[in-house]
Design an enzyme around this catalytic site. Structure first.
Site, PDB file in Angstrom:
ATOM      1  N   GLU A   1       0.828  -1.253   0.055  1.00  0.00           N
ATOM      2  CA  GLU A   1      -0.006   0.029  -0.023  1.00  0.00           C
ATOM      3  C   GLU A   1       1.061   1.367  -0.082  1.00  0.00           C
ATOM      4  OE1 GLU A   1      -3.540  -0.585   2.806  1.00  0.00           O
ATOM      5  OE2 GLU A   1      -2.260  -2.090   3.635  1.00  0.00           O
TER       6      GLU A   1
ATOM      7  N   LYS B   1       0.357   4.393   2.750  1.00  0.00           N
ATOM      8  CA  LYS B   1       0.541   4.241   3.988  1.00  0.00           C
ATOM      9  C   LYS B   1       1.600   5.373   4.516  1.00  0.00           C
ATOM     10  CE  LYS B   1      -0.448   0.861   6.624  1.00  0.00           C
ATOM     11  NZ  LYS B   1      -0.192  -0.361   7.355  1.00  0.00           N
TER      12      LYS B   1
END
Ligand SMILES: *[C@@H]1O[C@H](CO)[C@@H](O)[C@H](O)[C@H]1NC(C)=O
Ligand SMILES: *[C@@H]1O[C@H](CO)[C@@H](O)[C@H](O)[C@H]1NC(C)=O
Ligand SMILES: *[C@@H]1O[C@H](CO)[C@@H](O)[C@H](O)[C@H]1NC(C)=O
Ligand SMILES: *[C@@H]1O[C@H](CO)[C@@H](O)[C@H](O)[C@H]1NC(C)=O
Ligand SMILES: *[C@@H]1O[C@H](CO)[C@@H](O)[C@H](O)[C@H]1NC(C)=O
Ligand SMILES: *[C@@H]1O[C@H](CO)[C@@H](O)[C@H](O)[C@H]1NC(C)=O
Ligand SMILES: *[C@@H]1O[C@H](CO)[C@@H](O)[C@H](O)[C@H]1NC(C)=O
Length: 480
Positions: free
Chosen positions: A312, A315
């Site tokens: 991700e 983040k």
């Protein structure tokens, strides 16, 4: 009749072997370009993954999980806790919109995770007073919605809510500043037949303490085990789990079921975050879970969710650059390494996402004609890194061996790809250029990525992009 019983017996035996001990995964969506949820669900199925944990009730994700047969834990973000704690009506609304609706449509919701590590010491007590009331209101709302038996509440907590003063698991107890609160919560979970969920991070133990014995993190024996009476702990997961179990026993709740909500190892962004260690840790973990041997204090199946499924890139890197690299798959659903999720079949390996669409084979790099003494470089690189992802640059990371020009191009390309290869995102005051020649060096681990296509929100992002560009101008002006 007899045949049917036999079939049932075989089925339940198979289930004992396979269902109870299959590992789940955390599916987070803090990515600038998400894989379409339907592609992810197909990938979950092809990998035999039967349980997912979500951090929020995302409509696209839950829609894709309809009738998939996959069990779901739906999370409630911390910033919703205050509203849920203050009003039963808000909790009923949340359950109606984010649980009942999907259950009625065939999503197999099993748990609601109320908050995410709300008692972390870094939150300075922000959620201390509201988490338990929120838990109570959500539980009441589930019962009111007729889901009390089917859907259980829990709170994923960091392992820092308990400790052992002596370091021995048998001396475990809850953290003294929240001891009373923890006992209330545990008692409530017990009354509602709900599990305790804990996130356990051997990697962070190593990150925070370079003297942490590496082999104690993995599952292949340790030269520095922890001896606790007649028990010798050979890995930190067992020791940590049993520290929690001791804390529960000490307070009269030794029968509470325990879920390991997050556990895993990142592959980049730190010297100990690499493919080799991640594979070693995660395969050891999967085998441990599949063996159903459990821990010394609680033999039997261990319920655990790998952190995480996919990288991700949005983040926060505040905890460290590794934070964007926990996936067993890259951002595009490509497997990072060979991992057998079944435990028993050692030759099985991860199956990648199918049908992923990429942008064109183009990259953004520093113009070959621009010298390293060019005055635009520093500000451009910091701008690109601040707005895209440079967490793979740095000491002993996947792109740690790039030279200075490679570093700069990496940053430019990351920004260019994040902005969907918009021509204007590869300029940087005329020092960058688009190339169709892959800048990745085949003998290096560094990957100059091409972004994936996203069906939705593309237009939204270009609006965001324009604003970003406006913000960029003053930065350059100041620099010049
Ligand atoms: C459902 O969950 C989403 C995602 O967390 C949240 O934004 C939304 O407000 C929730 N709906 C209700 C009615 O609380
Ligand atoms: C917690 O307190 C510290 C010190 O007072 C502060 O630096 C930090 O920003 C606070 N964190 C949060 C999440 O409020
Ligand atoms: C929580 O409640 C206690 C007692 O009611 C109070 O002293 C404390 O300030 C509250 N903390 C927060 C963060 O609201
Ligand atoms: C735990 O369960 C066992 C068997 O079901 C029971 O005998 C025991 O009393 C329970 N202990 C607690 C603390 O509830
Ligand atoms: C083990 O996995 C391999 C690779 O995925 C597969 O070809 C093989 O059929 C599997 N064997 C068993 C016994 O499931
Ligand atoms: C490349 O960038 C990284 C991280 O920004 C830095 O630590 C490293 O020194 C740079 N390498 C060169 C050769 O400039
Ligand atoms: C490719 O990477 C290797 C290993 O880091 C390095 O020795 C070599 O010089 C690089 N080649 C080019 C063309 O950059």
């Amino acid at each position: 009749m007899e045949v049917r019983y036999e079939a049932l017996f075989v089925l339940s035996f198979l289930c004992l072997v396979m269902c109870a001990s299959a590992i789940g995964v955390n599916w987070g969506i803090q990515a600038s370009h998400q894989l379409p949820p339907s592609i992810v669900v197909q990938m979950l199925k092809e990998n035999g993954i039967q349980k997912v944990k979500l951090f929020e009730a995302d409509d696209g994700v839950l829609e894709a999980l309809k009738k998939s047969g996959i069990q779901v834990m739906v999370g409630i973000p911390n910033d919703l806790l205050n509203g849920l704690a203050g009003s039963e009506k808000t909790a009923e609304n949340w359950v109606s919109k984010n649980v009942s609706k999907y259950v009625n449509d065939g999503v197999d919701v099993r748990y609601v995770a109320v908050g995410n590590e709300p008692f972390l010491q870094t939150y300075n007590g922000t959620y201390l007073n509201i988490t338990y009331p929120a838990l109570q209101n959500v539980q009441a709302a589930l019962i009111k919605a007729g889901l009390g038996n089917q859907v259980k509440v829990t709170i994923p907590l960091n392992a820092d809510v308990y400790a052992s003063a002596s370091g021995k698991p048998s001396d475990g107890d809850f953290r003294s500043d929240i001891h009373g609160l923890m006992v209330q919560i545990v008692s409530f979970l017990n009354d509602n037949n709900a599990p305790f969920t804990v996130n356990i991070y051997p990697f962070i133990s190593l990150y925070n303490d370079p003297n942490f014995p590496l082999d104690y993190a993995f599952f292949q024996g340790s030269a520095s085990p922890v001896v606790d009476g007649s028990i010798t702990y050979m890995n930190v997961l067992d020791a940590n789990h049993d520290t929690l179990l001791s804390a529960l026993r000490k307070n009269g709740f030794g029968n509470l079921s325990i879920i390991v909500g997050e556990i895993g190892w990142p592959t980049d962004g730190d010297m100990n975050a690499n493919i080799q260690y991640a594979r070693q840790f995660n395969q050891g973990l999967v085998n441990h879970v599949s063996s159903s041997q459990g821990t010394p204090l609680r033999p039997g199946p261990l319920d655990a969710y790998l952190f995480s499924l996919i990288d991700e890139d949005l983040k926060s890197v505040l905890p460290g650059n590794f934070e964007r690299h926990w996936g067993i798959f890259y951002y595009d659903g490509t497997p990072k390494y060979q991992l057998s999720l079944s435990g028993s079949n050692t030759s099985a390996s991860l199956v990648g996402a199918k049908g992923v669409k990429y942008l064109d084979r183009k990259w953004c790099v520093l113009k070959p004609s621009v010298g390293l003494d060019n005055q635009n470089i520093a500000a451009s690189v910091s701008y690109a890194c601040a707005n895209a992802d440079c967490s793979s640059l740095g000491y002993k990371t996947s792109c740690g061996d790039l030279d200075a020009r490679g570093n700069i191009s990496y940053a430019f390309n990351s920004y260019y790809q994040k902005n969907d290869q918009d021509q204007r995102a590869c300029d940087f005051n005329n020092i960058a250029t688009v190339t169709t020649e892959n800048p990745s060096n085949s003998s290096s681990s560094c990957r100059f990525n091409i972004m994936i296509e996203e069906s939705l929100a593309t237009s939204l992002r270009s609006i965001r992009y324009s604003w970003g560009w406006v913000a960029f101008i003053p930065v350059l002006v100041i620099f010049l």
